[in-house]
Each structure stands twice: as C-alpha cells, then as structure tokens.
Motif scaffolding. Structure first.
Motif, PDB file in Angstrom:
ATOM      1  N   ASP A  83      36.931  38.104  40.528  1.00  0.00           N
ATOM      2  CA  ASP A  83      37.796  38.428  41.658  1.00  0.00           C
ATOM      3  C   ASP A  83      37.492  39.823  42.198  1.00  0.00           C
ATOM      4  OD1 ASP A  83      39.026  35.992  41.539  1.00  0.00           O
ATOM      5  OD2 ASP A  83      40.805  36.714  40.468  1.00  0.00           O
ATOM      6  N   ARG A  84      37.316  40.776  41.304  1.00  0.00           N
ATOM      7  CA  ARG A  84      37.001  42.144  41.726  1.00  0.00           C
ATOM      8  C   ARG A  84      35.679  42.189  42.479  1.00  0.00           C
ATOM      9  NH1 ARG A  84      39.857  46.958  40.172  1.00  0.00           N
ATOM     10  NH2 ARG A  84      37.945  47.842  40.985  1.00  0.00           N
ATOM     11  N   PHE A  85      34.698  41.483  41.940  1.00  0.00           N
ATOM     12  CA  PHE A  85      33.385  41.459  42.588  1.00  0.00           C
ATOM     13  C   PHE A  85      33.459  40.779  43.948  1.00  0.00           C
ATOM     14  CE2 PHE A  85      29.228  39.473  43.358  1.00  0.00           C
ATOM     15  CZ  PHE A  85      28.469  40.621  43.416  1.00  0.00           C
ATOM     16  N   SER A  86      34.153  39.662  44.013  1.00  0.00           N
ATOM     17  CA  SER A  86      34.236  38.961  45.295  1.00  0.00           C
ATOM     18  C   SER A  86      35.030  39.772  46.313  1.00  0.00           C
ATOM     19  CB  SER A  86      34.847  37.572  45.122  1.00  0.00           C
ATOM     20  OG  SER A  86      36.187  37.675  44.710  1.00  0.00           O
ATOM     21  N   ASN A  87      36.003  40.543  45.852  1.00  0.00           N
ATOM     22  CA  ASN A  87      36.761  41.392  46.771  1.00  0.00           C
ATOM     23  C   ASN A  87      35.973  42.630  47.178  1.00  0.00           C
ATOM     24  OD1 ASN A  87      38.936  39.672  46.762  1.00  0.00           O
ATOM     25  ND2 ASN A  87      40.010  40.749  45.132  1.00  0.00           N
TER      26      ASN A  87
END
Length: 181
Positions: A83-87
């Motif tokens: 999630d952090r990477f995609s955000n």
C-alpha cells in the motif's frame, strides 16, 4: 468460546529492560487474527497461542508455527508495504516518459529509413555520374583520335597542294596565314 467468531490470540515475547535485574523480562503483546467463521478456523487446525505474564519464552509450538504475516500491531507487513509503495509510486511520469521514448524511437526509425533512402539515392546518382564520366572520357578519346586523324589529313592535303600548286598555295598563305603551334 461461544458465538459466531472464534478469535485466536497470537503473541510474541518482547524483551523489556528492567532496573537492577540481571535477566530480561518479557512484556506481552497480543494480536488477534482477522475474524472468520468457526468452520474455517476450526478446519485450519492451527495452534492457538496465548500468553500473559513474565517468562523467557512463549507457550505452544515451535517458532516454525508462528504466522509471519501478522505483526505485533495487527497489520500485515507485506500489505502495508505494498500500500505504501502504491501510494508513493506515481506511474504518470513513467507513462509520459515511455510515451516520449516511443515517439522518439519512432522519429529515430523514420529518420533512419529516410537516411537509408537518401543513401541509396546518392549511391545511384554516384553510379550514374561515374557512368557518364566514363562515357565522356570515351567520347573525349574518340574526339581526340578524330582530331588527330583530321590534322594528319589536313597536313597531307597542304603538302600535296603546296607541291602541286606552289604559286596559288603561297598566295593563299599570304592572304590567310595559318597559326603556328
């Protein structure tokens, strides 16, 4: 336990330094897995870990039985990082750069084809020019040989005319002098 949901408690011992104590004590954090049906949880057959108090280990099973997907705060680390990477990852500049790269590649290929066509045209023109030059050289040699033959013929006619008609020849020479080479 009764009710539609069965919650298992997972815990991992954590060393907490204490004053004046030679041996570390452990504090207990408890994590509950996601809620699910009793049928699903009872089918899994996984051990339920529960611990409270101070100890040097945890109760039940070996370290291989520990679920590495769940962390101390109840958040799946892999999901969290994804999630952090995609955000944090914005694909728009990458898409733009890929589009620019594709356009540049297309332009480069078009220019390469254009250069190849121009090179073929230049080679054809060079071959034609060489052919014309060779033809011109043949024509020049032919004209030279014709001029030499004509010069010899004129010289022989002059000598014959000078021998046969010396008075008229000298009169014509005086009237129309020939250039000396």
């Amino acid at each position: 336990m009764s009710g539609p949901y069965h919650t298992a408690s997972y815990s991992m011992p954590m060393a907490v330094p204490a004053k004046g104590n030679q041996y570390p004590t452990y504090s207990q954090y408890s994590v509950s897995p996601p809620e699910c049906d009793d049928a699903v949880s009872s089918v899994s057959g996984g051990p339920s870990y529960s611990y409270s108090g101070t100890s040097t280990g945890y109760v039940g099973g070996s370290s291989a039985d520990y679920d590495s997907g769940a962390s101390a705060s109840g958040v799946d680390f892999q999901e969290y990082m994804q999630d952090r990477f995609s955000n944090s990852f914005n694909p728009i500049p990458l898409d733009r750069s890929m589009a620019v790269q594709a356009q540049t590649s297309g332009k480069l290929n078009a220019k390469h084809r254009e250069l190849m066509d121009l090179q073929k045209q230049a080679q054809a023109r060079l071959a034609k020019t060489r052919e014309r030059f060779q033809e011109g050289m043949r024509d020049a040699r032919e004209v030279r040989s014709d001029l030499e033959w004509t010069q010899k013929k004129v010289s022989s006619l002059q000598h014959k005319a000078a021998r046969k008609h010396p008075k008229e020849y000298n009169k014509a020479r005086a009237r129309y002098p020939s250039p000396e080479y």
